[in-house]
Design an enzyme around this catalytic site. Sequence first.
Site, PDB file in Angstrom:
ATOM      1  N   SER A 180       0.765  -1.192  -0.109  1.00 58.25           N
ATOM      2  CA  SER A 180      -0.181  -0.264   0.084  1.00 58.25           C
ATOM      3  C   SER A 180       0.598   1.192   0.023  1.00 58.25           C
ATOM      4  CB  SER A 180      -0.986   0.114   1.371  1.00 58.25           C
ATOM      5  OG  SER A 180      -0.533   0.414   2.755  1.00 58.25           O
ATOM      6  N   LYS A 240      -1.804   5.655  -5.275  1.00 59.80           N
ATOM      7  CA  LYS A 240      -2.310   5.224  -6.066  1.00 59.80           C
ATOM      8  C   LYS A 240      -3.457   6.449  -6.182  1.00 59.80           C
ATOM      9  CE  LYS A 240      -4.888   1.676  -4.289  1.00 59.80           C
ATOM     10  NZ  LYS A 240      -3.958   1.581  -3.231  1.00 59.80           N
ATOM     11  N   GLU A 292     -10.260   4.882  -8.480  1.00 59.13           N
ATOM     12  CA  GLU A 292      -9.271   4.834  -7.557  1.00 59.13           C
ATOM     13  C   GLU A 292      -9.505   4.025  -6.684  1.00 59.13           C
ATOM     14  OE1 GLU A 292      -6.075   5.089  -4.269  1.00 59.13           O
ATOM     15  OE2 GLU A 292      -7.046   6.908  -4.744  1.00 59.13           O
ATOM     16  N   GLU A 297     -10.582  -8.145   1.161  1.00 58.32           N
ATOM     17  CA  GLU A 297     -11.841  -7.096   1.443  1.00 58.32           C
ATOM     18  C   GLU A 297     -11.722  -6.367  -0.286  1.00 58.32           C
ATOM     19  OE1 GLU A 297      -9.646  -6.754   5.491  1.00 58.32           O
ATOM     20  OE2 GLU A 297      -9.380  -7.157   3.075  1.00 58.32           O
ATOM     21  N   GLY A 300      -7.638  18.564  16.082  1.00 59.57           N
ATOM     22  CA  GLY A 300      -7.224  16.838  16.998  1.00 59.57           C
ATOM     23  C   GLY A 300      -8.425  17.180  17.905  1.00 59.57           C
ATOM     24  N   CYS A 308      -9.167  25.135  14.167  1.00 56.20           N
ATOM     25  CA  CYS A 308     -10.523  23.996  14.809  1.00 56.20           C
ATOM     26  C   CYS A 308     -10.358  24.179  16.497  1.00 56.20           C
ATOM     27  CB  CYS A 308     -10.760  22.725  13.979  1.00 56.20           C
ATOM     28  SG  CYS A 308     -11.484  21.906  15.289  1.00 56.20           S
ATOM     29  N   LEU A 309      -9.523  22.804  17.086  1.00 52.56           N
ATOM     30  CA  LEU A 309      -9.549  23.153  18.424  1.00 52.56           C
ATOM     31  C   LEU A 309      -7.937  23.656  19.029  1.00 52.56           C
ATOM     32  CD1 LEU A 309      -9.174  21.337  21.478  1.00 52.56           C
ATOM     33  CD2 LEU A 309      -7.424  19.827  20.069  1.00 52.56           C
ATOM     34  N   GLN A 342      -9.837  26.797  20.075  1.00 53.75           N
ATOM     35  CA  GLN A 342     -10.566  26.435  20.828  1.00 53.75           C
ATOM     36  C   GLN A 342      -9.583  27.134  22.437  1.00 53.75           C
ATOM     37  OE1 GLN A 342     -12.431  23.258  20.875  1.00 53.75           O
ATOM     38  NE2 GLN A 342     -13.844  23.882  18.923  1.00 53.75           N
ATOM     39  N   HIS A 391     -11.509  24.868   8.328  1.00 54.43           N
ATOM     40  CA  HIS A 391     -10.641  24.258   8.220  1.00 54.43           C
ATOM     41  C   HIS A 391      -9.962  24.558   7.560  1.00 54.43           C
ATOM     42  CE1 HIS A 391      -9.467  20.673  11.309  1.00 54.43           C
ATOM     43  NE2 HIS A 391     -10.876  20.312  11.449  1.00 54.43           N
ATOM     44  N   GLU A 447      -7.801  24.499   5.546  1.00 56.61           N
ATOM     45  CA  GLU A 447      -6.773  24.107   4.289  1.00 56.61           C
ATOM     46  C   GLU A 447      -7.156  23.277   3.587  1.00 56.61           C
ATOM     47  OE1 GLU A 447      -7.079  21.458   8.599  1.00 56.61           O
ATOM     48  OE2 GLU A 447      -7.368  23.716   7.577  1.00 56.61           O
TER      49      GLU A 447
END
Length: 531
Positions: A15, A19, A141, A150, A354, A381-382, A385, A504, A506
Amino acid sequence: MTEVKFIFVTGGVVSSLGKGLVSSSVGTLLQAYGFKVRIRKLDPYLNIDPGTMNPTQHGEVFVTEDGAETDLDLGHYERFTGIQATKDDNITTGKVYYELLRKERHGDYLGKTVQVIPHVTNLIKSFIFNDTEDLDFVICEIGGTVGDIESQPFLEAIRQISYTLGKQRVILMHLTLVPYLAVAQESKTKPTQHSVRELNFAGLQPDIILCRSEKEVADNQREKIAKLCNVSLSNVIPAPDVSHIYELPVLYSQRGLDTQILAHFNISKSKPDLIAWHQIVDAIKNPIQEVTISIVGKYTEFPDAYKSLLEALTHGAISNKVKVNINWINSREKDEKLIGKKLQNSHAILVPGGFGDDGIEGKILAINYARTSNIPFFGICLGMQLAVIEFARNVMKLEDAHSEEFYTCKHPIVKLASNQNTDLGGTMRLGAYKCNVSANSKMADVYENSTISERHRHRYIINLDYKDDLEKNGLICSSIAENGTCIEAVELIDHPWFIGVQFHPELQSKPFSPHPLFVSFVKAAVDKNKI
């Protein structure tokens, strides 16, 4: 109307061969010829989605505009092609079986025995074919590696599609490892041969083999792969390591990947327009200076947990013609002096999002260092805060200030967004929400707009009961959700660059369209470097 064509991308041997980057690059190249494309990910794991999976196992969770929690490869798809992914572009085995059992309980199968073939494979095919009108190409993909138990229903589904539509509408690309053995001083093709054999066992024959390798694959090795894997030599394409992922579209075009795909479909086109990608690569390889940005998080040993964040910083660096060096700091470190020592050469500090209370106090120490040392700070985000909690504790002197997510406290600066149940899957505020930006704020300067739309992934928000006191003490709430229920951004008025955002940013940044917050943040780091 031209019938849509399908490109299936599989992987073998191991892996993490790339891909997703291959799929993104192929989509980019086809766009450069003027084609309309869409990229989808079929993930074999049994989870409904990656939303509750540990980042150390799966990497980041990429959130789409419509609020789907998806595989990080969809981030690559968006960044390379500029096409917004949706909830319909990522499916897992878990989603397939969830829908299958729902339909069975509903009686849709009329008492028939429900089986992998045809019922599971039919649902997979339905996902692949869904909403493909007016497209020239759909790139799919398949996650994992050929041979995984699987993956078998997905491989069978694309085998059926290949048989039904024929080669005139389907091409199969197989990405495989050609390892280089230093002791023997040569590349080995045997893993690729076995990988293709696994595909053959599933009834699939690759049309193109991409040879991932540490070193260039020699022509005689390519000839061996072609002969033993029943693929023409021109379709055995080297895919060596590159210094940066944005080199890939140009590299694959130079190696003939795009022309071989078009030849397979008997399509004749002139050269693709890759000027923008040449410019991006040139900016990355020829920066005018360097800056150091510290990222303070608890998954610092696993950069894939911050994949979109790292790419957004790269985009900000491209815009500023600089190179960003990342200084990783594990937030589980609670020694204030040690954290300060690790941060002292930083030109900017970023605390990302997170979950969980592990590493919280280390992040707060880093935020305090950034605030009191006038170092540019970006909290996401966190991270936002915790910046508000740090300010409440050390400026407003609310010693018990904390988040209800972690502790019961006298001053819950952060609280649950709404009444949520205890089932962690699918309970968050997800996807794009509009926000109003305050005039005469740093946020307004950055966005040059009074209304913005950003993607979210959180359950907790800043407690609005503390808004007035925060602002009286100098922490301005510079962006509020359109419905007025959530503080979306905060900033310090007496600091060179100190911004925290609940969303977020990004997730929307792209190399050819960098997010303005990251452009501004990197520029602040550059300015700090000049002092």
